[in-house]
Scaffold this motif. Sequence first.
Motif, PDB file in Angstrom:
ATOM      1  N   GLN A  11     -88.500 -53.088  55.885  1.00 58.14           N
ATOM      2  CA  GLN A  11     -88.345 -51.655  56.084  1.00 58.14           C
ATOM      3  C   GLN A  11     -86.953 -51.180  55.679  1.00 58.14           C
ATOM      4  OE1 GLN A  11     -89.386 -51.462  60.249  1.00 58.14           O
ATOM      5  NE2 GLN A  11     -91.470 -50.752  59.808  1.00 58.14           N
ATOM      6  N   ARG A  12     -85.923 -51.978  55.984  1.00 56.32           N
ATOM      7  CA  ARG A  12     -84.567 -51.605  55.576  1.00 56.32           C
ATOM      8  C   ARG A  12     -84.440 -51.569  54.065  1.00 56.32           C
ATOM      9  NH1 ARG A  12     -83.014 -54.947  60.015  1.00 56.32           N
ATOM     10  NH2 ARG A  12     -82.582 -56.694  58.584  1.00 56.32           N
ATOM     11  N   LEU A  13     -85.062 -52.540  53.400  1.00 53.73           N
ATOM     12  CA  LEU A  13     -85.024 -52.555  51.940  1.00 53.73           C
ATOM     13  C   LEU A  13     -85.738 -51.337  51.364  1.00 53.73           C
ATOM     14  CD1 LEU A  13     -84.325 -53.979  49.300  1.00 53.73           C
ATOM     15  CD2 LEU A  13     -86.472 -55.270  49.507  1.00 53.73           C
ATOM     16  N   ALA A  14     -86.872 -50.993  51.971  1.00 53.57           N
ATOM     17  CA  ALA A  14     -87.619 -49.826  51.493  1.00 53.57           C
ATOM     18  C   ALA A  14     -86.815 -48.541  51.696  1.00 53.57           C
ATOM     19  CB  ALA A  14     -88.961 -49.736  52.214  1.00 53.57           C
ATOM     20  N   ARG A  15     -86.166 -48.386  52.861  1.00 53.77           N
ATOM     21  CA  ARG A  15     -85.348 -47.204  53.120  1.00 53.77           C
ATOM     22  C   ARG A  15     -84.169 -47.131  52.149  1.00 53.77           C
ATOM     23  NH1 ARG A  15     -85.482 -44.782  58.199  1.00 53.77           N
ATOM     24  NH2 ARG A  15     -83.207 -44.727  58.304  1.00 53.77           N
ATOM     25  N   PHE A  16     -83.533 -48.278  51.913  1.00 52.00           N
ATOM     26  CA  PHE A  16     -82.403 -48.301  50.983  1.00 52.00           C
ATOM     27  C   PHE A  16     -82.867 -47.909  49.579  1.00 52.00           C
ATOM     28  CE2 PHE A  16     -79.977 -50.636  47.752  1.00 52.00           C
ATOM     29  CZ  PHE A  16     -78.714 -50.096  47.973  1.00 52.00           C
ATOM     30  N   THR A  17     -84.040 -48.393  49.174  1.00 52.35           N
ATOM     31  CA  THR A  17     -84.560 -48.061  47.847  1.00 52.35           C
ATOM     32  C   THR A  17     -84.838 -46.565  47.728  1.00 52.35           C
ATOM     33  OG1 THR A  17     -85.573 -50.264  47.709  1.00 52.35           O
ATOM     34  CG2 THR A  17     -86.369 -48.576  46.175  1.00 52.35           C
TER      35      THR A  17
ATOM     36  N   LEU B 226     -81.518 -44.672  47.632  1.00 52.99           N
ATOM     37  CA  LEU B 226     -80.883 -44.895  46.337  1.00 52.99           C
ATOM     38  C   LEU B 226     -81.564 -44.060  45.258  1.00 52.99           C
ATOM     39  CD1 LEU B 226     -78.821 -46.434  44.624  1.00 52.99           C
ATOM     40  CD2 LEU B 226     -80.530 -48.255  44.342  1.00 52.99           C
ATOM     41  N   GLY B 227     -82.903 -43.996  45.298  1.00 53.47           N
ATOM     42  CA  GLY B 227     -83.633 -43.180  44.327  1.00 53.47           C
ATOM     43  C   GLY B 227     -83.295 -41.705  44.455  1.00 53.47           C
ATOM     44  N   ILE B 228     -83.166 -41.227  45.721  1.00 50.45           N
ATOM     45  CA  ILE B 228     -82.797 -39.819  45.926  1.00 50.45           C
ATOM     46  C   ILE B 228     -81.401 -39.547  45.383  1.00 50.45           C
ATOM     47  CG2 ILE B 228     -82.275 -38.106  47.707  1.00 50.45           C
ATOM     48  CD1 ILE B 228     -84.488 -39.352  49.400  1.00 50.45           C
ATOM     49  N   ALA B 229     -80.466 -40.474  45.634  1.00 51.44           N
ATOM     50  CA  ALA B 229     -79.097 -40.287  45.144  1.00 51.44           C
ATOM     51  C   ALA B 229     -79.057 -40.273  43.619  1.00 51.44           C
ATOM     52  CB  ALA B 229     -78.193 -41.400  45.692  1.00 51.44           C
ATOM     53  N   ILE B 230     -79.793 -41.182  42.993  1.00 51.59           N
ATOM     54  CA  ILE B 230     -79.820 -41.223  41.523  1.00 51.59           C
ATOM     55  C   ILE B 230     -80.443 -39.946  40.967  1.00 51.59           C
ATOM     56  CG2 ILE B 230     -80.814 -42.409  39.530  1.00 51.59           C
ATOM     57  CD1 ILE B 230     -80.571 -45.023  41.101  1.00 51.59           C
ATOM     58  N   GLY B 231     -81.548 -39.504  41.595  1.00 53.10           N
ATOM     59  CA  GLY B 231     -82.182 -38.269  41.140  1.00 53.10           C
ATOM     60  C   GLY B 231     -81.266 -37.065  41.297  1.00 53.10           C
ATOM     61  N   PHE B 232     -80.501 -37.024  42.404  1.00 54.94           N
ATOM     62  CA  PHE B 232     -79.571 -35.918  42.623  1.00 54.94           C
ATOM     63  C   PHE B 232     -78.479 -35.904  41.555  1.00 54.94           C
ATOM     64  CE2 PHE B 232     -75.695 -34.249  44.673  1.00 54.94           C
ATOM     65  CZ  PHE B 232     -76.128 -32.969  44.950  1.00 54.94           C
ATOM     66  N   MET B 233     -77.936 -37.075  41.235  1.00 50.93           N
ATOM     67  CA  MET B 233     -76.887 -37.138  40.219  1.00 50.93           C
ATOM     68  C   MET B 233     -77.415 -36.754  38.843  1.00 50.93           C
ATOM     69  SD  MET B 233     -74.276 -37.843  41.952  1.00 50.93           S
ATOM     70  CE  MET B 233     -73.151 -38.053  40.579  1.00 50.93           C
ATOM     71  N   LEU B 234     -78.638 -37.219  38.517  1.00 56.45           N
ATOM     72  CA  LEU B 234     -79.221 -36.839  37.221  1.00 56.45           C
ATOM     73  C   LEU B 234     -79.483 -35.343  37.159  1.00 56.45           C
ATOM     74  CD1 LEU B 234     -81.725 -39.795  36.665  1.00 56.45           C
ATOM     75  CD2 LEU B 234     -79.548 -39.403  35.487  1.00 56.45           C
ATOM     76  N   SER B 235     -79.901 -34.757  38.289  1.00 57.47           N
ATOM     77  CA  SER B 235     -80.150 -33.313  38.323  1.00 57.47           C
ATOM     78  C   SER B 235     -78.867 -32.536  38.102  1.00 57.47           C
ATOM     79  CB  SER B 235     -80.776 -32.929  39.665  1.00 57.47           C
ATOM     80  OG  SER B 235     -82.016 -33.582  39.850  1.00 57.47           O
ATOM     81  N   LEU B 236     -77.764 -33.001  38.706  1.00 54.99           N
ATOM     82  CA  LEU B 236     -76.487 -32.325  38.502  1.00 54.99           C
ATOM     83  C   LEU B 236     -76.070 -32.356  37.028  1.00 54.99           C
ATOM     84  CD1 LEU B 236     -74.306 -33.392  41.585  1.00 54.99           C
ATOM     85  CD2 LEU B 236     -75.349 -31.165  41.119  1.00 54.99           C
ATOM     86  N   ARG B 237     -76.333 -33.475  36.352  1.00 54.03           N
ATOM     87  CA  ARG B 237     -75.997 -33.567  34.942  1.00 54.03           C
ATOM     88  C   ARG B 237     -76.872 -32.628  34.113  1.00 54.03           C
ATOM     89  NH1 ARG B 237     -75.761 -39.575  32.782  1.00 54.03           N
ATOM     90  NH2 ARG B 237     -75.147 -38.358  30.953  1.00 54.03           N
ATOM     91  N   THR B 238     -78.147 -32.463  34.524  1.00 51.15           N
ATOM     92  CA  THR B 238     -79.055 -31.594  33.779  1.00 51.15           C
ATOM     93  C   THR B 238     -78.704 -30.125  33.977  1.00 51.15           C
ATOM     94  OG1 THR B 238     -80.795 -33.254  34.058  1.00 51.15           O
ATOM     95  CG2 THR B 238     -81.482 -31.047  33.388  1.00 51.15           C
ATOM     96  N   VAL B 239     -78.313 -29.761  35.209  1.00 52.13           N
ATOM     97  CA  VAL B 239     -77.999 -28.361  35.504  1.00 52.13           C
ATOM     98  C   VAL B 239     -76.800 -27.885  34.698  1.00 52.13           C
ATOM     99  CG1 VAL B 239     -77.208 -26.824  37.351  1.00 52.13           C
ATOM    100  CG2 VAL B 239     -79.047 -28.433  37.800  1.00 52.13           C
ATOM    101  N   GLU B 240     -75.855 -28.755  34.441  1.00 51.26           N
ATOM    102  CA  GLU B 240     -74.662 -28.428  33.656  1.00 51.26           C
ATOM    103  C   GLU B 240     -73.890 -27.260  34.271  1.00 51.26           C
ATOM    104  OE1 GLU B 240     -75.791 -27.781  29.643  1.00 51.26           O
ATOM    105  OE2 GLU B 240     -76.418 -29.851  29.288  1.00 51.26           O
ATOM    106  N   ILE B 241     -73.356 -27.470  35.457  1.00 54.33           N
ATOM    107  CA  ILE B 241     -72.568 -26.449  36.140  1.00 54.33           C
ATOM    108  C   ILE B 241     -71.246 -26.254  35.407  1.00 54.33           C
ATOM    109  CG2 ILE B 241     -71.398 -25.860  38.295  1.00 54.33           C
ATOM    110  CD1 ILE B 241     -73.525 -27.464  39.753  1.00 54.33           C
TER     111      ILE B 241
END
Length: 265
Positions: free
Chosen positions: A15-21, A24-39
């Motif tokens: 369960q800890r591994l699943a939560r970490f995954t 981590l996926g949310i953090a990666i998606g957030f960073m990619l979204s920030l790059r796409t938005v181009e603030i």
Amino acid sequence: MTDQHYEWERFTPAQRLARFTIFLGIAIGFMLSLRTVEIIPEFLYDAPSQIGDLFARMWPPDTGSYAVNIHDALIETLNIAGLGTMLALLLALPVGLMSAKNITRIPALNWFAKLILVSSRSVNSLVWAILFVAVFGPGALAGTVAIGFRSIGFCGKLMGEALEECDPGPIEALKAAGAPWTSIFLKGYWPQIAPAFWGITLFRWDINVRESSVIGLVGAGGIGVALDTALNLFRWDEVSLILLCIFAVVIAAEILVTKIRERII
């Protein structure tokens, strides 16, 4: 005899591994979204002063333009919402009947009805409006049809679910007595789904009042056309009045729907 020590853990290693995954996926998606938005930092730093300047231009509202440019458009918006809701109910009822498995016992028709409901809900009102403006031309007709087609999925899905939740006892009694299908529907199904039907109607009309205010931005009639014109001509005092009128109509519709629901449901 050895002492045994137990350590309590809230989550298992899996369960800890699943939560970490997941995190981590949310953090990666957030960073990619920030790059796409181009603030653009310069625009972000300048935003507070721009907002202050915009509000200064919008105040005070130009109340004199209401009778000339806004009143007729506001009435047209309410007409689009009302007619669009009625069109949606007319088209959604047969689709809802076809999607209810206890009424239509043909899986192919059930899936076809669900395809119609999903297709209607998956296309935004503005997209429907753009399509029907291309078909019928700019105006209230395109807006009415767009609102109607957008509402089919919402109304049909909820009515189909209400039909599936009906008590089968009265239905079986009517069938055993040899009643025709119209009598079965009017005497067996309708009394059970009537509260849901009126609730769906009122709720959808309330939503359509708000959406009818927006689709005019693409030429589908209503107060959105007046708003788009005022924006294009930089009449910010008229824009503020239009926004206040939209806000007032939405609040009034919400109060009206609440009062009607209290009386009939």
